[in-house]
Scaffold this motif. Structure first.
Motif: not given
Length: 277
Positions: A44-48, A53-56, A66-70, A74-76
């Motif tokens: 799910m994280v990878e698909r989002i 359009p960018g990492p922000g 929890t989600a923020a760390r994931q 993923a580079g965001c």
């Protein structure tokens, strides 16, 4: 667990964002919340991330992070917005930048983002005001992604919970329907529809869609009883009332051999920002 105020004419009229006391009760034990709430599927994280359009990333109602760390993994670059200072403090200690505010009242101060996400939190946000704020802070083509874990409790566990809850909180404004707890996605669909409806009403997005990611997790009795008090229907209960519910649910799990496997579906309501703000 799907809950709704008693006396609602229709599940589609659920308005949990108006119940601020419940919405801001999860910080009573942020360590337990972070320890026991499951993370989101990597797919799910990878698909989002791939659809943005960018990492922000702006994480609405980021909780303990929890989600923020994931998304960070993923580079965001992630900024969290969280109304509960206790949850925000935990997230900061785990390496997440967080500003304390409800999303509706939060000041973006001219900042824009490639994705606005919310993990098991958007139902605490006014669906129209939240969508309008998301449209304001998303760059053209930016991705709005609102996601929830949906689970199917074994019938015996769902019924034990519902019965114990009725015994200790007979005058609760919320009802707990064991049938809804077993129908999973159907029980949560009104929340998804509310989120999609807010996006459509505001405009400026393409048509909302749902993405679904299926997985499962096995819980021992102790693991499930550790997570159970983090649910919104339980965070405000007295210790005696909570203990009664845990005893009832624990007995049901014991009768199943002390463990059970829970099917999960993580459902994303998502839309892309269609033009300039």
């Amino acid at each position: 667990m799907p809950t709704q105020p008693a006396g609602q004419a229709s599940p589609s009229e659920i308005t949990p964002h108006r119940h601020r006391r419940v919405a801001e009760s999860f910080g009573v034990d942020p360590e337990r919340y972070d320890r026991t709430r499951p993370p989101y599927p990597d797919a799910m994280v990878e698909r989002i991330v791939a659809a943005a359009p960018g990492p922000g990333v702006l994480d609405v109602g980021c909780g303990t992070g929890t989600a923020a760390r994931q998304f960070q993994a993923a580079g965001c670059a992630v900024l969290g917005v969280e109304p509960d200072a206790r949850m925000a403090g935990f997230a900061r200690r785990s390496g997440v930048e967080v500003e304390v505010a409800t999303f509706e009242e939060w000041d973006p101060a001219g900042r824009t983002f490639d994705a606005v996400v919310a993990g098991t939190a958007w139902h605490w946000v006014d669906p129209v005001a939240g969508a309008a704020k998301a449209a304001r802070v998303l760059r053209p083509g930016g991705r709005l992604a609102l996601f929830w874990h949906v689970f199917e409790l074994p019938p015996a566990v769902a019924e034990a919970f519902a019965e114990a809850f009725r015994q200790v909180v007979p005058d609760s404004p919320f009802t707990v329907d064991p049938r809804a707890m077993r129908s999973a996605v159907d029980g949560y669909q009104p929340l998804f529809d509310n989120a999609s409806g807010g996006v459509r009403e505001v405009g400026g997005f393409d048509e909302p869609r749902q993405w679904r990611f299926d997985w499962e997790r096995t819980y021992t009795r102790d693991e499930w009883l550790d997570q159970l008090p983090t649910g919104g229907t339980l965070t405000g209960l007295s210790p005696d009332a909570l203990e009664h519910i845990l005893e009832g649910v624990g007995a049901a799990v014991d009768a199943m051999g002390g463990a059970f496997t829970m099917p999960y579906a993580t459902v994303v309501v998502t839309a892309a920002r269609s033009g300039a703000t």
